[in-house]
Design a protein around this motif. Structure first.
Motif, short mmCIF file in Angstrom:
data_model
loop_
_atom_site.label_atom_id
_atom_site.label_comp_id
_atom_site.label_asym_id
_atom_site.label_seq_id
_atom_site.Cartn_x
_atom_site.Cartn_y
_atom_site.Cartn_z
N LYS A 6 25.60 10.53 36.58
CA LYS A 6 24.57 11.21 37.38
C LYS A 6 23.21 10.59 37.10
O LYS A 6 22.42 10.35 38.02
N LEU A 7 22.93 10.34 35.81
CA LEU A 7 21.65 9.73 35.45
C LEU A 7 21.55 8.32 36.02
O LEU A 7 20.48 7.90 36.48
N ALA A 8 22.66 7.60 36.00
CA ALA A 8 22.68 6.25 36.57
C ALA A 8 22.41 6.29 38.07
O ALA A 8 21.70 5.43 38.62
N ALA A 50 8.73 5.40 34.92
CA ALA A 50 8.84 6.49 33.95
C ALA A 50 10.19 7.20 34.10
O ALA A 50 10.85 7.50 33.10
N ILE A 51 10.61 7.45 35.33
CA ILE A 51 11.88 8.13 35.54
C ILE A 51 13.05 7.25 35.13
O ILE A 51 13.94 7.69 34.38
N ILE A 52 13.06 6.01 35.58
CA ILE A 52 14.16 5.09 35.25
C ILE A 52 14.24 4.88 33.74
O ILE A 52 15.32 4.91 33.15
N GLY A 53 13.09 4.68 33.11
CA GLY A 53 13.07 4.47 31.67
C GLY A 53 13.55 5.68 30.90
O GLY A 53 14.32 5.57 29.94
N MET A 54 13.11 6.84 31.33
CA MET A 54 13.52 8.06 30.62
C MET A 54 15.01 8.32 30.78
O MET A 54 15.67 8.77 29.84
N MET A 55 15.55 8.03 31.94
CA MET A 55 16.99 8.18 32.14
C MET A 55 17.76 7.20 31.24
O MET A 55 18.79 7.56 30.66
N THR A 56 17.26 5.99 31.12
CA THR A 56 17.90 5.00 30.26
C THR A 56 17.89 5.46 28.80
O THR A 56 18.92 5.42 28.12
N VAL A 57 16.73 5.89 28.33
CA VAL A 57 16.63 6.35 26.94
C VAL A 57 17.53 7.56 26.72
O VAL A 57 18.22 7.66 25.69
N THR A 58 17.57 8.46 27.68
CA THR A 58 18.42 9.65 27.56
C THR A 58 19.89 9.25 27.49
O THR A 58 20.65 9.81 26.68
N MET A 59 20.30 8.32 28.33
CA MET A 59 21.70 7.87 28.30
C MET A 59 22.05 7.27 26.93
O MET A 59 23.10 7.58 26.36
N LEU A 60 21.17 6.45 26.41
CA LEU A 60 21.42 5.82 25.11
C LEU A 60 21.48 6.86 23.99
O LEU A 60 22.38 6.83 23.14
N TYR A 79 16.40 15.39 24.76
CA TYR A 79 15.48 15.32 25.90
C TYR A 79 14.04 15.16 25.43
O TYR A 79 13.26 14.41 26.02
N LEU A 80 13.68 15.87 24.36
CA LEU A 80 12.33 15.75 23.81
C LEU A 80 12.10 14.35 23.27
O LEU A 80 11.05 13.73 23.53
N ALA A 81 13.07 13.82 22.55
CA ALA A 81 12.94 12.47 22.00
C ALA A 81 12.84 11.43 23.12
O ALA A 81 12.02 10.51 23.06
N ALA A 82 13.65 11.59 24.15
CA ALA A 82 13.61 10.66 25.28
C ALA A 82 12.24 10.72 25.98
O ALA A 82 11.69 9.68 26.37
N THR A 83 11.71 11.93 26.10
CA THR A 83 10.40 12.08 26.73
C THR A 83 9.32 11.40 25.89
O THR A 83 8.48 10.67 26.42
N LEU A 84 9.35 11.63 24.59
CA LEU A 84 8.33 11.04 23.71
C LEU A 84 8.43 9.52 23.67
O LEU A 84 7.40 8.82 23.76
N ILE A 85 9.64 9.00 23.54
CA ILE A 85 9.83 7.54 23.51
C ILE A 85 9.35 6.92 24.82
O ILE A 85 8.63 5.91 24.82
N SER A 86 9.74 7.52 25.93
CA SER A 86 9.35 7.01 27.24
C SER A 86 7.84 7.11 27.45
O SER A 86 7.22 6.19 27.99
#
Length: 138
Positions: A6-8, A50-60, A79-86
């Motif tokens: 779904k994220l992909a 921002a959206i594509i990057g956050m989805m990638t970080v979340t998947m990883l 989700y918080l970590a993905a948001t902060l990293i992104s």
């Protein structure tokens, strides 16, 4: 794995829209549109990034949580970590602290678009709530 897919799909959707707008930007700008149209056309890539990057970080992070940590990390933490990293990546790029995504010219509208993309991506994550489901343990 269906949640990861779904994220992909979200990534592919935003990538297609990004490419279409990038291709249409010059012809549209030649028509002398209102200023807000130009702001949108030039800032949308930051929103999509921002959206594509956050989805990638979340998947990883989700895959790592499942395969390395046996799902012990709560999804909200992921989700918080993905948001902060992104956020660190896209905002430090906007402020010129790195050029990993290419040369960048600072524009406050790009910062706004990046923040909006992060908020939209987080909202999507809270709706989708992705996780890796073990097909054996049903």
């Amino acid at each position: 794995m269906s949640d990861i897919l779904k994220l992909a799909r979200v990534q592919v959707l935003f990538l297609v829209v990004f490419v279409a707008l990038k291709a249409a930007r010059r012809p549209l700008m030649d028509l002398s549109p209102p200023e807000w149209v130009g702001v949108f056309l030039y800032s949308f890539p930051n929103f999509a990034e921002a959206i594509i990057g956050m989805m990638t970080v979340t998947m990883l992070l989700t895959a790592a949580n499942h395969y390395l940590f046996s799902g012990r990390i709560k999804p909200a933490v992921i989700y918080l970590a993905a948001t902060l990293i992104s956020a660190v990546y896209v905002l430090t790029q906007e402020w010129g602290l790195h050029s990993l995504g290419g040369n960048n010219v600072f524009d406050i509208y790009d910062v706004y678009a990046s923040v909006a993309g992060l908020v939209v991506a987080l909202a999507m994550l809270l709706v989708i709530r992705p996780e890796v489901k073990d097909p054996v343990a049903r």
